[in-house]
Design an enzyme around this catalytic site. Sequence first.
Site, PDB file in Angstrom:
ATOM      1  N   SER A 145      53.581 -51.187  75.715  1.00  0.00           N
ATOM      2  CA  SER A 145      53.203 -49.594  75.925  1.00  0.00           C
ATOM      3  C   SER A 145      54.485 -49.094  76.616  1.00  0.00           C
ATOM      4  O   SER A 145      55.118 -49.578  77.373  1.00  0.00           O
ATOM      5  CB  SER A 145      51.980 -49.703  76.637  1.00  0.00           C
ATOM      6  OG  SER A 145      50.777 -49.983  75.740  1.00  0.00           O
ATOM      7  N   ASP A 246      39.631 -64.000  71.242  1.00  0.00           N
ATOM      8  CA  ASP A 246      39.332 -62.855  70.487  1.00  0.00           C
ATOM      9  C   ASP A 246      39.146 -61.821  71.887  1.00  0.00           C
ATOM     10  O   ASP A 246      38.136 -61.987  72.682  1.00  0.00           O
ATOM     11  CB  ASP A 246      37.987 -63.076  69.824  1.00  0.00           C
ATOM     12  CG  ASP A 246      37.602 -61.863  69.184  1.00  0.00           C
ATOM     13  OD1 ASP A 246      38.152 -60.852  69.410  1.00  0.00           O
ATOM     14  OD2 ASP A 246      36.770 -62.148  68.248  1.00  0.00           O
TER      15      ASP A 246
END
Length: 339
Positions: A145, A246
């Site tokens: 980012s 996950d």
Amino acid sequence: ACCTSILHTRAQASGFCLQSHSKVAPQCIQSSNCNSNEMMQHRHCLRRNKVLLLLILFSALPSLTCGYANNNKNDGPKPLMRAWMCSGKTQRDMVDKLAQAGIVKSPINKAALLRVDRKNYVLGTQIDSAHQDSPLPIGYGQTISAPHMHAHVLEDLLPPLLKASKDKPGELLKVLDVGCGSGYLTAVFGRMVESKENRRKSSPLNEGKVYGIDVVPELVQMSKTNVMKEDGDLLDSGTVKFMLRDGWKGYPEAAPFNAIHVGAAAATFPEQLMIQLAPGGVMVVPVGPDGGIQYLYRVERVGERGDIVGVDETKGFQEDDYKVYRVLGVRYVPLVQKD
């Protein structure tokens, strides 16, 4: 806040009316039978208004380049962030500009950002752009980012860490970084909660553990490799740990967490992550469809009626345990869900 409202507010403050020319000599617009004085007055008005409009546009430019504003009316207005304007030649130059723009506010966050050089967490082909205030690709369909977004996340997640440190001195803080990518923000969190003797400046934060998880094996390995370049002590001390997980399911083995950062956009609010928040904990998560409208949300755990993973998992999810605040509009890659 939008560009239109910014211009409208500044125009009013300047005493400028976009329709004022029609009020000075309306007959000059409707008819060609105007005398020379009326025409001169009308033309002078138009020239004056054009000059005022240019002045207003130029004064609004800093805000227009950073159209992020706080959308949470309960918190009061925040200054518009100068997003994309904080590029630097070095890590210090970049961080100093983020601070000057009012994005990095806390000395704690600034000190941590100065300790972790972004150049160690971008691809080799992107080294020259490492301190640009923009997202960069890191492979596997993911990005690191923009620095101003990381800074904004740090400012939102610092308060719950400070409160937990004050309420329970000496108790380990726990931070979960979901979608750790190249490992950059995980390492910054690590510097915030590392052993106090390793901190270059005193800090009221307790020591803690930071867990970076990602669903892409190559990115987990990349994170470890990147950290070892100049921040290897974080791994050696156990302050930071990277794992293949996950992101939608989090890391219940270490829950509950005082702070959770989600670095990719979830299609819906991830309840399995929300129940891994400790009471008083905060999660910052972008929510919205891939390619559609997305917002960054701050989720605060204010109740204990529902499940708290690692404490009591017999009550189920209780929506009333959480307060959700929309912070700003964003664009993130999707949070991958493992089959």
